[in-house]
Design a protein around this motif. Structure first.
Motif, PDB file in Angstrom:
ATOM      1  N   TYR A 264      37.282 -33.777  -3.434  1.00 42.79           N
ATOM      2  CA  TYR A 264      36.010 -33.063  -3.462  1.00 42.79           C
ATOM      3  C   TYR A 264      35.174 -33.312  -2.203  1.00 42.79           C
ATOM      4  O   TYR A 264      34.243 -32.565  -1.926  1.00 42.79           O
ATOM      5  CB  TYR A 264      35.207 -33.489  -4.707  1.00 42.79           C
ATOM      6  N   ASN A 265      35.493 -34.372  -1.456  1.00 42.02           N
ATOM      7  CA  ASN A 265      34.751 -34.642  -0.220  1.00 42.02           C
ATOM      8  C   ASN A 265      35.193 -33.759   0.945  1.00 42.02           C
ATOM      9  O   ASN A 265      34.528 -33.721   1.964  1.00 42.02           O
ATOM     10  CB  ASN A 265      34.949 -36.101   0.209  1.00 42.02           C
ATOM     11  N   PHE A 266      36.349 -33.082   0.788  1.00 36.13           N
ATOM     12  CA  PHE A 266      36.955 -32.420   1.940  1.00 36.13           C
ATOM     13  C   PHE A 266      36.098 -31.345   2.609  1.00 36.13           C
ATOM     14  O   PHE A 266      36.117 -31.246   3.836  1.00 36.13           O
ATOM     15  CB  PHE A 266      38.341 -31.863   1.570  1.00 36.13           C
ATOM     16  N   PRO A 267      35.323 -30.532   1.849  1.00 30.65           N
ATOM     17  CA  PRO A 267      34.487 -29.554   2.554  1.00 30.65           C
ATOM     18  C   PRO A 267      33.526 -30.227   3.528  1.00 30.65           C
ATOM     19  O   PRO A 267      33.384 -29.803   4.670  1.00 30.65           O
ATOM     20  CB  PRO A 267      33.712 -28.866   1.429  1.00 30.65           C
ATOM     21  N   PHE A 268      32.895 -31.315   3.062  1.00 28.14           N
ATOM     22  CA  PHE A 268      31.972 -32.034   3.932  1.00 28.14           C
ATOM     23  C   PHE A 268      32.720 -32.602   5.139  1.00 28.14           C
ATOM     24  O   PHE A 268      32.261 -32.481   6.274  1.00 28.14           O
ATOM     25  CB  PHE A 268      31.288 -33.152   3.142  1.00 28.14           C
ATOM     26  N   PHE A 269      33.910 -33.196   4.891  1.00 30.05           N
ATOM     27  CA  PHE A 269      34.687 -33.766   5.999  1.00 30.05           C
ATOM     28  C   PHE A 269      35.002 -32.705   7.043  1.00 30.05           C
ATOM     29  O   PHE A 269      34.890 -32.942   8.241  1.00 30.05           O
ATOM     30  CB  PHE A 269      36.007 -34.360   5.486  1.00 30.05           C
ATOM     31  N   SER A 270      35.420 -31.499   6.573  1.00 28.00           N
ATOM     32  CA  SER A 270      35.848 -30.499   7.561  1.00 28.00           C
ATOM     33  C   SER A 270      34.661 -30.060   8.417  1.00 28.00           C
ATOM     34  O   SER A 270      34.812 -29.876   9.630  1.00 28.00           O
ATOM     35  CB  SER A 270      36.527 -29.313   6.882  1.00 28.00           C
ATOM     36  N   ILE A 271      33.474 -29.915   7.803  1.00 26.57           N
ATOM     37  CA  ILE A 271      32.299 -29.552   8.607  1.00 26.57           C
ATOM     38  C   ILE A 271      31.965 -30.685   9.576  1.00 26.57           C
ATOM     39  O   ILE A 271      31.728 -30.477  10.771  1.00 26.57           O
ATOM     40  CB  ILE A 271      31.070 -29.285   7.703  1.00 26.57           C
ATOM     41  N   PHE A 272      32.026 -31.911   9.043  1.00 26.04           N
ATOM     42  CA  PHE A 272      31.619 -33.078   9.821  1.00 26.04           C
ATOM     43  C   PHE A 272      32.554 -33.302  11.014  1.00 26.04           C
ATOM     44  O   PHE A 272      32.092 -33.590  12.123  1.00 26.04           O
ATOM     45  CB  PHE A 272      31.615 -34.302   8.894  1.00 26.04           C
TER      46      PHE A 272
ATOM     47  N   TRP B 182      15.947 -32.048  -5.094  1.00 29.93           N
ATOM     48  CA  TRP B 182      15.505 -32.680  -3.836  1.00 29.93           C
ATOM     49  C   TRP B 182      16.569 -32.649  -2.752  1.00 29.93           C
ATOM     50  O   TRP B 182      16.273 -32.444  -1.593  1.00 29.93           O
ATOM     51  CB  TRP B 182      15.079 -34.138  -4.093  1.00 29.93           C
ATOM     52  N   GLY B 183      17.818 -32.892  -3.167  1.00 28.87           N
ATOM     53  CA  GLY B 183      18.871 -33.063  -2.177  1.00 28.87           C
ATOM     54  C   GLY B 183      19.412 -31.752  -1.646  1.00 28.87           C
ATOM     55  O   GLY B 183      19.005 -30.681  -2.062  1.00 28.87           O
ATOM     56  N   ASN B 184      20.334 -31.893  -0.699  1.00 24.94           N
ATOM     57  CA  ASN B 184      21.027 -30.750  -0.137  1.00 24.94           C
ATOM     58  C   ASN B 184      22.414 -30.716  -0.774  1.00 24.94           C
ATOM     59  O   ASN B 184      22.974 -31.758  -1.073  1.00 24.94           O
ATOM     60  CB  ASN B 184      21.134 -30.942   1.375  1.00 24.94           C
TER      61      ASN B 184
ATOM     62  N   MET C 236      26.886 -33.200  -3.876  1.00 29.47           N
ATOM     63  CA  MET C 236      25.577 -33.697  -3.442  1.00 29.47           C
ATOM     64  C   MET C 236      25.702 -34.338  -2.073  1.00 29.47           C
ATOM     65  O   MET C 236      26.544 -35.194  -1.874  1.00 29.47           O
ATOM     66  CB  MET C 236      25.077 -34.759  -4.415  1.00 29.47           C
ATOM     67  N   MET C 237      24.820 -33.953  -1.146  1.00 30.70           N
ATOM     68  CA  MET C 237      24.833 -34.603   0.162  1.00 30.70           C
ATOM     69  C   MET C 237      23.909 -35.809   0.087  1.00 30.70           C
ATOM     70  O   MET C 237      22.734 -35.659  -0.247  1.00 30.70           O
ATOM     71  CB  MET C 237      24.333 -33.660   1.249  1.00 30.70           C
ATOM     72  N   GLY C 238      24.436 -37.001   0.389  1.00 36.32           N
ATOM     73  CA  GLY C 238      23.600 -38.202   0.423  1.00 36.32           C
ATOM     74  C   GLY C 238      23.080 -38.634  -0.934  1.00 36.32           C
ATOM     75  O   GLY C 238      22.079 -39.335  -1.012  1.00 36.32           O
TER      76      GLY C 238
END
Lengths: 124, 496
Positions: free
Chosen positions: B5-13, B71-73, B63-65
């Motif tokens: 589930y972290n992979f979308p964030f990883f690919s952007i990052f 509140w969150g992004n 959830m980011m962060g």
């Protein structure tokens, strides 16, 4: 009409947005186009800032003890404005650099003239 | 939470970090390798993600962060987003491979590194536009992709590209200004920025009949802004010079991906914020539908009149984007499904056409006028085959990807009698018009050159060969085995 007067910040912001938008669209002078862009974006920030401000409340900065949430103004629009300013600064810098480059090639900042000169050279 | 589930964030990052690290590298070659790595890593991560959530039809918010809503992004991921992300990374990788020679020929050596920063940022922005669940984040990435897209057009430092960039920049800024004021107004009437909260409030407003006028204006502004940026019909004039004069990899990425990023965002906003029923009630879809139809015809007519092969392809992009808008304009799930499929079809066809056109003109001293390319296909057979496959797919010959897309559009209209005959008529007309410029182009490429006109033999370019073969395979895959892709898109749309 009454609504326009009550929401005078928003009214002014929308009018300014229109002025900026038309300048960006219709001006021939590229530098004036960029100024139009600046006016347009600032109008949006004015709109946002006036939305976040609530008469008689504090700035959302902690000094000593935490007061009740209802004592502060809404900080989110301010955050959005900050983000927006960063974006518009970089866009403005990029546009000005591009205009400088065009000026070096064509010795003018009038976009119609530039298009014509480019066509004459036939290097499209 | 599974690790996948972290992979979308990883690919952007990964893409953003590669962009930041690029200036520290020694030269353009290393920057190129890093860009290949970033898009390759994005491709692998997105493929694994698609393999995990695609078959079972899962969707989730990330959830980011670790700040919970409101509140969150957030990122929101489902099968549709995963399919699009795989396509985006694949096309980016292949465009970099196919345009390698031209990048290093067209751009000054000291500027090459900077070019790859822009490519990485574009990929990051496109992935973020595909995944984001927050409307203001979407705005920020719209602007990032605007600046980066303008920069990759002007990277080939000629007068034509500078003028084209200026035109592109002005139109883009007008578009993003409209999107921004639309988002701000939406925030004022709803008080939220995350898609799920926005949707809840929008549905409440519609149910109580409050703020109907502002809501219509907001949808109108956002559609207009995104439409300008993705060359919707009356605002398409910036596209042909920008896409036609840039270096090959830029043209491929711009036509194949960047204009689609805004359309993907538009579709996601329609489903996740306003809901397609509300959009239909506000009659915005009818406008999009008419603009789409007009774009299909106007783009093709422009292409027929054009003698410069890359500008011809760029006009053809206007026509193909018209198909996408027509599909969205139908305002039904099946219409939007056809539009998403068309996005994939065009993303796999147009970059190949641009790559092949440049490879063909390389043996003719980079003269891109069609009459100068007589017989060029014999000097670079693979490019000739690639161009032919792409052209046949764009016309809509069975077994090629374009045909499947047209069938979906035609079947999507069956439920709406008025729109049906308009769509079918325009589809037929546009197919004829497409044939009117693609068939002569292919004929010219494959006719025996008049003597004395043969160009010099070009050295073999394995990177270009790989990219063309992959694109040809993708065109046939989407034209023959489209069923699994369509099922994924359908599940994805139902989960949005």
């Amino acid at each position: 009409m009454e609504h326009l007067l009550i929401n005078h910040y928003e009214t002014a912001a929308v009018i300014l947005f229109g002025i900026g938008f038309l300048n960006l669209l219709l001006q021939n002078n590229l530098v004036k186009k960029v100024i139009g862009f600046g006016v347009m974006d600032s109008a949006v920030y004015l709109f946002l800032a006036s939305q976040g401000y609530i008469e008689g409340r504090m700035a959302p900065i902690l000094v000593g003890e935490v007061a009740h949430a209802a004592d502060y103004i809404n900080p989110i629009p301010a955050g959005l404005v900050l983000t927006g300013i960063v974006v518009s600064v970089s866009v403005t810098a990029f546009s000005l650099a591009l205009i400088q480059r065009l000026y070096q090639k064509y010795q003018t900042v009038n976009f119609d003239e530039i298009v014509q000169l480019a066509r004459q050279k036939g290097d499209e | 939470m599974p690790f996948v589930y972290n992979f979308p964030f990883f690919s952007i990052f990964i893409c953003m970090i590669s962009g930041i690290v690029t200036p520290l590298l020694k030269n353009g070659r290393w920057a190129y390798r890093l860009s290949l790595f970033a898009s390759g890593a994005g491709l692998v991560l997105s493929s694994i993600l698609l393999g995990t959530i695609g078959p079972s039809g899962q969707s989730y918010s990330f959830m980011m962060g670790h700040f919970p809503a409101p509140w969150g992004n957030e990122l929101s991921v489902g099968p549709l987003e995963a399919v699009l992300a795989v396509a985006i990374c694949l096309v980016m990788l292949m465009a970099l491979l196919g345009g390698r020679k031209d990048i290093f020929d067209d751009i000054l050596p000291e500027k090459q590194k900077l070019y790859f920063i822009m490519m990485n940022e574009i990929l990051a922005a496109l992935l973020a536009l595909t995944y984001t669940n927050d409307i203001f984040t979407a705005y920020v990435f719209i602007e990032i992709s605007t600046i980066a897209a303008c920069a990759i057009v002007m990277a080939k430092d000629q007068s034509a590209t500078l003028v084209a960039t200026m035109r592109y920049l002005i139109m883009s800024l007008l578009g993003s200004g409209l999107v921004l004021i639309g988002i701000v107004l939406l925030y004022c009437i709803t008080g939220h920025l995350l898609f799920p909260n926005l949707q809840q409030r929008v549905l409440e407003l519609v149910a109580t009949g409050q703020y109907t006028m502002p809501l219509t204006v907001v949808v109108g502004l956002i559609v207009l802004g995104l439409g300008i940026k993705s060359a919707m019909f009356p605002f398409h004039l910036w596209l042909p010079p920008a896409h036609g004069s840039a270096t090959t990899a830029s043209s491929s990425v711009l036509s194949g991906l960047v204009v689609k990023g805004y359309i993907i965002l538009m579709i996601r906003l329609f489903y996740k914020v306003f809901t397609i029923e509300v959009i239909r009630e506000l009659r915005i879809t009818n406008m999009i539908f008419l603009f789409g139809l007009a774009g299909m015809i106007v783009g093709s007519v422009g292409a027929i009149k054009e003698g410069h092969i890359k500008r011809m392809l760029a006009y053809s992009s206007v026509a193909q984007l018209g198909y996408v808008f027509m599909g969205i304009g139908l305002g039904t799930d099946i219409g939007v499904m056809a539009a998403c499929f068309q996005i994939l079809v065009h993303a796999s066809t147009k970059p190949m056409l641009f790559g092949c056109a440049s490879a063909l003109s390389a043996s003719r001293h980079h003269n891109k006028q069609l009459h100068a390319l007589r017989g060029a296909a014999y000097e670079n057979k693979l490019a000739g085959v690639g161009f032919t496959v792409g052209a046949l797919s764009m016309i809509g010959i069975p077994l090629f990807a374009g045909f499947a897309a047209k069938v979906f559009f035609a079947s999507a209209t069956m439920a709406q009698p008025v729109k049906m005959w308009m769509t079918l008529l325009t589809l037929a007309l546009s197919t004829v018009l497409n044939a009117l410029y693609y068939i002569p182009a292919v004929t010219v490429l494959w006719s025996r050159p008049v003597d004395g006109e043969t160009g010099e033999k070009q050295p073999k370019d394995p990177a270009f060969a790989v990219s063309t073969v992959v694109f040809i395979a993708a065109v046939f895959f989407l034209g023959i085995c489209y069923q699994p892709v369509v099922e994924l898109i359908q599940t994805g749309l139902s989960l949005l």
